[in-house]
Design a protein around this motif. Structure first.
Motif, PDB file in Angstrom:
ATOM      1  N   TRP A  11     -11.149  55.485  20.454  1.00  0.00           N
ATOM      2  CA  TRP A  11     -10.722  54.156  20.911  1.00  0.00           C
ATOM      3  C   TRP A  11      -9.887  53.460  19.835  1.00  0.00           C
ATOM      4  O   TRP A  11      -8.825  52.911  20.111  1.00  0.00           O
ATOM      5  CB  TRP A  11     -11.944  53.282  21.245  1.00  0.00           C
ATOM      6  CG  TRP A  11     -12.414  53.424  22.658  1.00  0.00           C
ATOM      7  CD1 TRP A  11     -13.586  53.960  23.079  1.00  0.00           C
ATOM      8  CD2 TRP A  11     -11.709  53.020  23.843  1.00  0.00           C
ATOM      9  NE1 TRP A  11     -13.658  53.919  24.458  1.00  0.00           N
ATOM     10  CE2 TRP A  11     -12.520  53.348  24.954  1.00  0.00           C
ATOM     11  CE3 TRP A  11     -10.465  52.422  24.084  1.00  0.00           C
ATOM     12  CZ2 TRP A  11     -12.151  53.097  26.275  1.00  0.00           C
ATOM     13  CZ3 TRP A  11     -10.096  52.161  25.395  1.00  0.00           C
ATOM     14  CH2 TRP A  11     -10.913  52.503  26.477  1.00  0.00           C
ATOM     15  N   MET A  15      -5.858  52.226  19.910  1.00  0.00           N
ATOM     16  CA  MET A  15      -5.425  50.836  19.718  1.00  0.00           C
ATOM     17  C   MET A  15      -4.482  50.722  18.515  1.00  0.00           C
ATOM     18  O   MET A  15      -3.482  50.003  18.564  1.00  0.00           O
ATOM     19  CB  MET A  15      -6.646  49.940  19.483  1.00  0.00           C
ATOM     20  CG  MET A  15      -7.585  49.867  20.677  1.00  0.00           C
ATOM     21  SD  MET A  15      -9.134  49.094  20.152  1.00  0.00           S
ATOM     22  CE  MET A  15     -10.183  49.434  21.567  1.00  0.00           C
ATOM     23  N   SER A 141      -8.338  46.304  25.559  1.00  0.00           N
ATOM     24  CA  SER A 141      -7.258  47.235  25.220  1.00  0.00           C
ATOM     25  C   SER A 141      -6.440  47.513  26.479  1.00  0.00           C
ATOM     26  O   SER A 141      -6.973  48.039  27.467  1.00  0.00           O
ATOM     27  CB  SER A 141      -7.903  48.519  24.684  1.00  0.00           C
ATOM     28  OG  SER A 141      -6.999  49.567  24.591  1.00  0.00           O
ATOM     29  N   GLY A 146      -2.875  50.911  25.483  1.00  0.00           N
ATOM     30  CA  GLY A 146      -3.926  50.821  24.464  1.00  0.00           C
ATOM     31  C   GLY A 146      -3.800  49.590  23.581  1.00  0.00           C
ATOM     32  O   GLY A 146      -4.679  49.309  22.760  1.00  0.00           O
ATOM     33  N   VAL A 148      -4.114  46.160  21.851  1.00  0.00           N
ATOM     34  CA  VAL A 148      -5.191  45.162  21.861  1.00  0.00           C
ATOM     35  C   VAL A 148      -4.595  43.835  22.329  1.00  0.00           C
ATOM     36  O   VAL A 148      -3.681  43.304  21.699  1.00  0.00           O
ATOM     37  CB  VAL A 148      -5.816  45.004  20.460  1.00  0.00           C
ATOM     38  CG1 VAL A 148      -6.842  43.873  20.459  1.00  0.00           C
ATOM     39  CG2 VAL A 148      -6.472  46.303  20.019  1.00  0.00           C
TER      40      VAL A 148
END
Length: 306
Positions: A11, A15, A141, A146, A148
């Motif tokens: 993850w 991001m 996200s 992706g 943020v």
């Protein structure tokens, strides 16, 4: 059928890469307690160079332009421009400050569905600390890229300490690198200040940690040259930075000055906590987006070696 869950590192890498590779512009709102501030941001990357411009929309006007790690901040009120090198401008906490392998030892991850932010569908990801030395995060996200688009820093019982979110965002925006480069160089009418930072080590400056704080690794250490008029021979202030990959803590050490430095104290501003204390003939300020107890561990582990 649900796709296989991503690990905390997967993850964070997604991001991190999105923030580096996308061109976007938008309005970013930061709220902490009763205070709120907003900035306009332009970001572009051509694969090699990353450039970013941030204009404050609340408080004193200032424009910060970054090209990779070169940063210039224009302060129109005082007609001053500050030129410095920074590891990152940390729009959102600069994810992955350390090699990311340590993160899963101290943080877990869970997925909490999808929500819309600034018109974009986003995956909601919760990053939970595994001990009381660090805060948790709830991150939105953007589903396709992706990126943020919203981030909350969470304290005890999941209380929101601080929130950063785009109120309006344009992905793949036509941001001109050439125009940002020209703006960065245009210092006409400004008094240009270049603080001199010298890379060093804490050991070389006569400091060490009696014991380490779990998960936090030393990242960088430098001293800042002081003007000659400030008493020749005074030790240059030192900044020693530690990170666990998500949260960072800075230790600022300077000679103790009875007129400027008062009693030892702690302070809180949103997710940022600080603690000051006297260490012999020095004054220590510990600052970071971590609980006060963590700062205390740093403050009482630091010792003079000479």
């Amino acid at each position: 059928m649900a796709t296989e869950s991503r690990s905390v590192n997967e993850w964070l890498m997604r991001m991190h890469e999105a923030s580096r590779q996308r061109a976007y512009m938008g309005t970013l709102v930061v709220s902490a307690g009763s205070s709120m501030s907003a900035s306009r941001i332009w970001h572009v990357c051509d694969g090699e160079q990353q450039m970013e411009r941030v204009d404050t929309l609340t408080g004193a006007p200032r424009t910060t332009i970054r090209r990779n790690n070169e940063v210039i901040t224009f302060v129109p009120e005082t007609k001053t421009a500050w030129v410095e090198k920074r590891e990152s401008l940390g729009l959102f906490p600069e994810l992955l400050r350390t090699p990311s392998n340590g993160i899963p030892e101290f943080y877990g991850v869970s997925e909490a569905g999808t929500e819309r932010v600034a018109g974009y569908l986003a995956d909601v990801v919760e990053i939970q600390p595994k001990d009381a030395l660090r805060f948790g995060f709830r991150i939105w996200s953007e589903k396709k890229t992706g990126l943020v688009v919203k981030l909350q820093t969470l304290g005890e019982q999941g209380a929101v300490l601080e929130q950063v979110a785009f109120s309006e965002l344009q992905l793949d925006a036509p941001v001109s690198m050439g125009k940002l480069t020209r703006l960065m160089k245009d210092t006409k009418g400004y008094d240009v200040q270049r603080p001199v930072l010298k890379k060093t080590t804490a050991e070389a400056e006569g400091w060490r940690m009696k014991e380490s704080v779990p998960g936090f690794l030393p990242m960088s250490c430098h001293t800042r040259e002081v003007a000659e008029s400030v008493g020749g021979g005074a030790a240059a202030p030192m900044q020693w930075v530690f990170s666990d990959g998500l949260a960072s803590v800075s230790l600022f050490v300077e000679p103790y000055d009875a007129q400027r430095h008062g009693k030892e104290k702690t302070a809180v501003s949103g997710a940022t906590h600080s603690l000051t204390r006297r260490v012999g003939t020095y004054w220590l300020t510990v600052l970071g987006e971590v609980p006060t107890a963590t700062l205390r561990r740093f403050a009482y582990a630091l010792e003079r070696t000479r």
